[in-house]
Design a protein around this motif. Sequence first.
Motif, mmCIF file in Angstrom:
data_model
loop_
_atom_site.group_PDB
_atom_site.id
_atom_site.type_symbol
_atom_site.label_atom_id
_atom_site.label_comp_id
_atom_site.label_asym_id
_atom_site.label_seq_id
_atom_site.Cartn_x
_atom_site.Cartn_y
_atom_site.Cartn_z
ATOM 1 N N PRO A 51 39.658 31.159 109.639
ATOM 2 C CA PRO A 51 40.135 32.117 109.085
ATOM 3 C C PRO A 51 40.571 33.493 109.713
ATOM 4 O O PRO A 51 40.251 33.736 110.791
ATOM 5 C CB PRO A 51 38.950 32.722 108.087
ATOM 6 C CG PRO A 51 37.949 31.558 107.944
ATOM 7 C CD PRO A 51 38.215 30.964 109.579
ATOM 8 N N GLU A 52 41.729 34.055 109.185
ATOM 9 C CA GLU A 52 42.506 35.123 109.827
ATOM 10 C C GLU A 52 41.276 36.368 110.290
ATOM 11 O O GLU A 52 41.584 36.832 111.158
ATOM 12 C CB GLU A 52 43.284 35.847 108.796
ATOM 13 C CG GLU A 52 44.280 36.533 109.433
ATOM 14 C CD GLU A 52 45.143 37.371 108.243
ATOM 15 O OE1 GLU A 52 45.381 38.715 108.414
ATOM 16 O OE2 GLU A 52 45.868 36.465 107.606
ATOM 17 N N ALA A 53 40.050 36.471 109.385
ATOM 18 C CA ALA A 53 39.326 37.491 109.653
ATOM 19 C C ALA A 53 38.384 37.141 111.002
ATOM 20 O O ALA A 53 37.814 38.139 111.431
ATOM 21 C CB ALA A 53 38.299 37.564 108.569
ATOM 22 N N ASN A 54 38.392 35.761 111.389
ATOM 23 C CA ASN A 54 37.678 35.718 112.475
ATOM 24 C C ASN A 54 38.612 35.902 113.706
ATOM 25 O O ASN A 54 37.823 35.700 114.950
ATOM 26 C CB ASN A 54 37.248 34.035 112.329
ATOM 27 C CG ASN A 54 35.984 33.931 111.483
ATOM 28 O OD1 ASN A 54 35.655 34.892 110.448
ATOM 29 N ND2 ASN A 54 35.745 32.814 111.457
ATOM 30 N N VAL A 55 39.642 36.064 113.702
ATOM 31 C CA VAL A 55 40.636 36.259 115.004
ATOM 32 C C VAL A 55 39.890 37.468 115.946
ATOM 33 O O VAL A 55 39.537 37.103 117.170
ATOM 34 C CB VAL A 55 42.028 36.436 114.806
ATOM 35 C CG1 VAL A 55 42.815 37.065 115.730
ATOM 36 C CG2 VAL A 55 42.540 35.391 114.171
ATOM 37 N N PRO A 56 39.777 38.573 115.270
ATOM 38 C CA PRO A 56 39.009 39.735 116.305
ATOM 39 C C PRO A 56 37.675 38.995 116.757
ATOM 40 O O PRO A 56 37.121 39.460 117.911
ATOM 41 C CB PRO A 56 39.004 40.949 115.474
ATOM 42 C CG PRO A 56 39.218 40.477 113.876
ATOM 43 C CD PRO A 56 39.731 39.103 113.888
ATOM 44 N N ILE A 57 36.717 38.416 115.742
ATOM 45 C CA ILE A 57 35.385 37.873 116.277
ATOM 46 C C ILE A 57 35.703 37.064 117.744
ATOM 47 O O ILE A 57 34.997 37.240 118.720
ATOM 48 C CB ILE A 57 34.859 37.006 115.111
ATOM 49 C CG1 ILE A 57 34.816 38.100 114.078
ATOM 50 C CG2 ILE A 57 33.480 36.450 115.670
ATOM 51 C CD1 ILE A 57 34.135 37.386 113.001
ATOM 52 N N ILE A 58 36.470 36.159 117.615
ATOM 53 C CA ILE A 58 36.998 35.085 118.723
ATOM 54 C C ILE A 58 37.299 36.071 119.860
ATOM 55 O O ILE A 58 36.803 35.767 121.012
ATOM 56 C CB ILE A 58 37.947 34.108 118.354
ATOM 57 C CG1 ILE A 58 37.141 33.249 117.369
ATOM 58 C CG2 ILE A 58 38.575 33.284 119.385
ATOM 59 C CD1 ILE A 58 38.462 32.327 116.500
ATOM 60 N N GLY A 59 38.004 37.056 119.528
ATOM 61 C CA GLY A 59 38.595 38.034 120.876
ATOM 62 C C GLY A 59 37.357 38.625 121.359
ATOM 63 O O GLY A 59 37.036 38.769 122.696
ATOM 64 N N ALA A 60 36.481 39.386 120.521
ATOM 65 C CA ALA A 60 35.146 39.891 121.023
ATOM 66 C C ALA A 60 34.205 39.054 121.609
ATOM 67 O O ALA A 60 33.591 39.256 122.740
ATOM 68 C CB ALA A 60 34.554 40.682 119.806
#
Length: 134
Positions: A117-126
């Motif tokens: 999901p789009e909300a997970n993009v910053p999680i993957i980056g972090a």
Amino acid sequence: MKKIEVVAAAILSSDLTQLFIAKRASQAHQGGLWEFPGGKKENGETPEQALIRELDEEIGIHAQSVSPLIRLEHDYGDKLIELDVYVVNEFRGEAHGAEGQVTKWILMSEIDAYDFPEANVPIIGALKKKLGLG
């Protein structure tokens, strides 16, 4: 707008090369996409308590060590998600889809091949940054 407090875990293998992910049920919000296991925080729970409970219920593990990774909000239009994400790499039990969901261990180096999901993009980056993967 409805606000939902959610916790999630980036569950890593002890050597930090693999990540455990789960597939959202097709009828669920953002169905069919991969996700970090977790769920909704209940009244009176700290994010850490909610995470430990959710991981036990959802994938059958008991987290022994959790460390904060990222906190974010994401507006899906119909709901606002407030998400506390933790790294877990010490746990007891065998991670599996305890609620019948599809789960798998993937190589961290192959995470970009999976749809989240789009909300997970910053999680993957972090997570990549924490592990020195760019």
